[in-house]
Design an enzyme around this catalytic site. Structure first.
Site, PDB file in Angstrom:
ATOM      1  N   HIS A  44       0.686  -1.602  -0.229  1.00  9.01           N
ATOM      2  CA  HIS A  44       0.210  -0.468  -0.263  1.00  9.01           C
ATOM      3  C   HIS A  44       1.001   1.411   0.281  1.00  9.01           C
ATOM      4  O   HIS A  44      -0.128   2.207  -0.428  1.00  9.01           O
ATOM      5  CB  HIS A  44      -0.650   0.019   1.431  1.00  9.01           C
ATOM      6  CG  HIS A  44      -0.503  -0.078   2.671  1.00  9.01           C
ATOM      7  ND1 HIS A  44       0.294  -0.577   3.769  1.00  9.01           N
ATOM      8  CD2 HIS A  44      -0.154   1.390   3.038  1.00  9.01           C
ATOM      9  CE1 HIS A  44       0.678   0.165   4.380  1.00  9.01           C
ATOM     10  NE2 HIS A  44       0.771   1.180   4.130  1.00  9.01           N
TER      11      HIS A  44
HETATM   12  C1  UD1 Z   1      -2.091   5.830   5.800  1.00 14.81           C
HETATM   13  C2  UD1 Z   1      -1.203   6.683   6.413  1.00 14.81           C
HETATM   14  C3  UD1 Z   1       0.121   4.966   5.887  1.00 14.81           C
HETATM   15  C4  UD1 Z   1      -0.004   3.975   6.889  1.00 14.81           C
HETATM   16  C5  UD1 Z   1      -1.779   3.281   6.075  1.00 14.81           C
HETATM   17  C6  UD1 Z   1      -2.271   2.111   6.905  1.00 14.81           C
HETATM   18  C7  UD1 Z   1      -0.183   8.523   6.044  1.00 14.81           C
HETATM   19  C8  UD1 Z   1       0.662   9.908   4.746  1.00 14.81           C
HETATM   20  N1  UD1 Z   1      -0.090   7.346   5.141  1.00 14.81           N
HETATM   21  O1  UD1 Z   1      -2.004   5.661   4.592  1.00 14.81           O
HETATM   22  O2  UD1 Z   1       1.252   5.350   6.669  1.00 14.81           O
HETATM   23  O3  UD1 Z   1       0.521   3.001   6.758  1.00 14.81           O
HETATM   24  O4  UD1 Z   1      -2.875   4.805   6.089  1.00 14.81           O
HETATM   25  O5  UD1 Z   1      -3.154   1.744   5.960  1.00 14.81           O
HETATM   26  O6  UD1 Z   1      -0.693   9.250   7.236  1.00 14.81           O
HETATM   27  N2  UD1 Z   1      -8.933   5.392   1.574  1.00 14.81           N
HETATM   28  C9  UD1 Z   1     -10.627   4.765   1.525  1.00 14.81           C
HETATM   29  N3  UD1 Z   1     -11.386   3.935   3.266  1.00 14.81           N
HETATM   30  C10 UD1 Z   1     -10.047   4.285   3.903  1.00 14.81           C
HETATM   31  C11 UD1 Z   1      -9.717   4.980   3.459  1.00 14.81           C
HETATM   32  C12 UD1 Z   1      -8.780   5.468   2.586  1.00 14.81           C
HETATM   33  O7  UD1 Z   1     -10.802   3.905   0.150  1.00 14.81           O
HETATM   34  O8  UD1 Z   1     -11.100   3.358   4.486  1.00 14.81           O
HETATM   35  C13 UD1 Z   1      -8.392   5.982   0.275  1.00 14.81           C
HETATM   36  C14 UD1 Z   1      -9.074   6.743  -0.264  1.00 14.81           C
HETATM   37  O9  UD1 Z   1      -8.540   6.672  -1.556  1.00 14.81           O
HETATM   38  C15 UD1 Z   1      -7.647   7.747   0.080  1.00 14.81           C
HETATM   39  C16 UD1 Z   1      -6.680   6.520  -0.546  1.00 14.81           C
HETATM   40  O10 UD1 Z   1      -7.314   4.801   0.385  1.00 14.81           O
HETATM   41  O11 UD1 Z   1      -7.177   9.072  -0.229  1.00 14.81           O
HETATM   42  C17 UD1 Z   1      -5.562   6.756   0.981  1.00 14.81           C
HETATM   43  O12 UD1 Z   1      -5.610   6.864   2.330  1.00 14.81           O
HETATM   44  P1  UD1 Z   1      -5.253   7.630   3.093  1.00 14.81           P
HETATM   45  O13 UD1 Z   1      -4.902   7.509   4.673  1.00 14.81           O
HETATM   46  O14 UD1 Z   1      -4.220   9.231   2.579  1.00 14.81           O
HETATM   47  O15 UD1 Z   1      -3.364   6.778   2.644  1.00 14.81           O
HETATM   48  P2  UD1 Z   1      -2.673   5.311   2.550  1.00 14.81           P
HETATM   49  O16 UD1 Z   1      -2.719   5.291   2.084  1.00 14.81           O
HETATM   50  O17 UD1 Z   1      -4.575   4.798   3.625  1.00 14.81           O
HETATM   51  N1  UDP Z   2      -3.981  -5.785   8.779  1.00 10.61           N
HETATM   52  C1  UDP Z   2      -5.206  -6.184   9.035  1.00 10.61           C
HETATM   53  N2  UDP Z   2      -5.827  -6.327   7.836  1.00 10.61           N
HETATM   54  C2  UDP Z   2      -5.311  -6.099   6.277  1.00 10.61           C
HETATM   55  C3  UDP Z   2      -3.436  -5.648   6.067  1.00 10.61           C
HETATM   56  C4  UDP Z   2      -3.438  -5.889   7.510  1.00 10.61           C
HETATM   57  O1  UDP Z   2      -5.639  -5.967  10.152  1.00 10.61           O
HETATM   58  O2  UDP Z   2      -5.986  -6.237   5.906  1.00 10.61           O
HETATM   59  C5  UDP Z   2      -3.325  -5.103   9.896  1.00 10.61           C
HETATM   60  C6  UDP Z   2      -1.807  -6.155  10.502  1.00 10.61           C
HETATM   61  O3  UDP Z   2      -2.444  -6.732  10.588  1.00 10.61           O
HETATM   62  C7  UDP Z   2      -0.921  -5.074  11.285  1.00 10.61           C
HETATM   63  C8  UDP Z   2      -1.882  -3.260  10.502  1.00 10.61           C
HETATM   64  O4  UDP Z   2      -2.565  -3.857  10.147  1.00 10.61           O
HETATM   65  O5  UDP Z   2      -1.739  -5.111  12.256  1.00 10.61           O
HETATM   66  C9  UDP Z   2      -0.485  -3.167   9.365  1.00 10.61           C
HETATM   67  O6  UDP Z   2      -1.434  -1.993   8.993  1.00 10.61           O
HETATM   68  P1  UDP Z   2      -0.799  -1.006   7.263  1.00 10.61           P
HETATM   69  O7  UDP Z   2      -0.135  -2.542   6.432  1.00 10.61           O
HETATM   70  O8  UDP Z   2      -2.254  -0.526   7.002  1.00 10.61           O
HETATM   71  O9  UDP Z   2      -0.254  -0.465   8.075  1.00 10.61           O
HETATM   72  P2  UDP Z   2       1.730   0.093   8.105  1.00 10.61           P
HETATM   73  O10 UDP Z   2       1.837  -0.539   9.477  1.00 10.61           O
HETATM   74  O11 UDP Z   2       2.703  -0.068   7.214  1.00 10.61           O
HETATM   75  O12 UDP Z   2       1.528   1.834   8.177  1.00 10.61           O
END
Ligand code: UD1
Ligand code: UDP
Length: 354
Positions: A206
């Site tokens: 992601h």
């Molecule tokens: C965010 C965090 C990242 C973390 C990740 C965990 C920042 C800069 N990034 O990245 O560090 O590793 O979360 O998963 O804070 N979206 C949905 N539904 C949701 C949330 C997001 O559809 O519930 C989609 C939207 O199109 C959104 C995109 O995902 O624009 C990105 O979401 P965003 O929270 O901005 O960043 P992540 O890539 O999720």
């Molecule tokens: N995780 C989850 N479901 C998924 C993918 C990840 O519950 O489909 C959990 C995973 O076990 C861990 C956390 O989400 O506890 C990690 O989050 P993510 O990879 O979104 O973010 P990051 O750690 O890279 O910021």
């Protein structure tokens, strides 16, 4: 003492839970604020249900946006909330935009409200990662730097942080993992996904650097498709990655919606190998003793390499294919970083209340 505890996105929920529990067990008052950075039921609600986190006391509902929009919206929404709460401290976790936004608001309150940063000190040294900016600024402004591993202490000291701000407390992700592992293993998750223990790989991707540019993602997918010819691959797809994967179904990889915590932990625990760019997954695989191939050029969690099962593979398809072949032939030994023992939340509460 009243602690305002902030959670925002998927990887925050499993980090805040042990801190909430430990603070409350010591008689402190907690106020749980959910910024709403993640909002899909499968990215947010399910973690509250499965981990037994109470409903947020305050939901800011800020949603998605550019970095400036998201950070600014959290700040604008959090400022009046914090003004009314008479908080003694704000607790933030991890490195997402909401972590930084709430830290900035607390630090600029009049008078400033001290911030406790859970997961302080991690550094990838990659300034193109939005999380690296969030980590460094959050740490600079935090009164309590609650660090998961000794490399984090070294990073903070090298940046000039005062020793009395730094507390080596261990890893809260591991508290939640150990507390839920038996429950996760008891579920019929593997059967539901048509895989057998030790006979499949698990994939998550992601990071913007991995998934946003098709010319980067396509070669990674072709390497994964080659792996899937020999080893079934299950890939729970993060919402950010969904659009980029349109048309990838023919690659033979089993694409599924994001999973709840228990099902995802069950799949990690049973996997032969995990391929990921996630931060938290590098840590959980280390504790589970499952080989982890990190498809990035750097990690802010080097202890998962030196004292865990993680390996930095990068994004070159030939390197990915080679690393999978090697790790299947000769999996790394299970190791266990110090203080990743299920008691980090307790150490954090003790440090905050001391
Ligand atoms: C965010 C965090 C990242 C973390 C990740 C965990 C920042 C800069 N990034 O990245 O560090 O590793 O979360 O998963 O804070 N979206 C949905 N539904 C949701 C949330 C997001 O559809 O519930 C989609 C939207 O199109 C959104 C995109 O995902 O624009 C990105 O979401 P965003 O929270 O901005 O960043 P992540 O890539 O999720
Ligand atoms: N995780 C989850 N479901 C998924 C993918 C990840 O519950 O489909 C959990 C995973 O076990 C861990 C956390 O989400 O506890 C990690 O989050 P993510 O990879 O979104 O973010 P990051 O750690 O890279 O910021």
């Amino acid at each position: 003492m009243r602690f305002v505890c902030v959670a925002a996105a998927r990887p925050n929920f499993m980090k805040i839970k042990p801190v909430l529990d430990a603070l409350e067990a010591r008689g402190a008052e907690t106020v749980l604020v959910h910024t709403g950075q993640h909002y899909d039921p499968g990215m947010s609600d399910i973690f509250f249900e499965e981990l037994g986190i109470r409903r947020p006391d305050i939901s800011l509902g800020i949603g998605s946006g550019t970095h400036a929009e998201q950070t600014g919206r959290v700040m604008t929404a959090f400022e009046p909330v914090l003004r009314d709460l008479a908080a003694d401290a704000v607790v933030v976790v991890g490195d997402v935009n909401s972590t930084l936004a709430c830290t900035l608001v607390a630090a600029k309150s009049a008078p400033p409200i001290p911030v406790a940063h859970v997961e302080a000190g991690l550094r990838s040294r990659d300034w193109t990662m939005p999380e690296e900016v969030n980590r460094v600024v959050t740490d600079r402004l935090s009164r309590w730097l609650l660090v998961p591993s000794p490399d984090g202490v070294e990073n903070l000291l090298a940046e000039g942080a005062e020793r009395d701000r730094i507390h080596l407390v261990g890893n809260v992700m591991v508290d939640t993992l150990l507390a839920n592992l038996d429950r996760a293993r008891a579920r019929p998750t593997l059967e539901d996904h048509g895989v057998e223990s030790g006979a499949y790989g698990l994939v998550t991707l992601h990071r913007p650097a991995t998934v946003d540019d098709p010319s980067v993602l396509r070669p990674i997918l072709s390497a994964l498709a080659d792996v899937a010819d020999r080893l079934p691959l299950v890939f729970p797809v993060h919402p950010r990655t969904r659009a980029s994967l349109a048309g990838a179904a023919h690659l033979g990889i089993r694409l599924v919606d994001p999973l709840g915590y228990l099902d995802f932990v069950a799949l990690q625990a049973g996997a032969r190998v995990v391929l990921t760019d996630s931060g938290g997954v590098q840590e959980e695989t280390t504790i589970l003793g499952v080989p982890c191939l990190t498809l990035r050029d750097n990690t802010e969690r080097p202890i998962t390499i030196t004292e865990g099962t993680n390996q930095l593979v990068g994004r070159d398809p030939a390197a990915i294919r080679r690393a999978v072949a090697e790790v299947l032939a000769s999996p790394p030994a299970k190791r266990h970083p110090a203080l990743w023992d299920g008691h980090a939340g307790a150490r954090i509460a003790d440090a905050l209340l001391a």
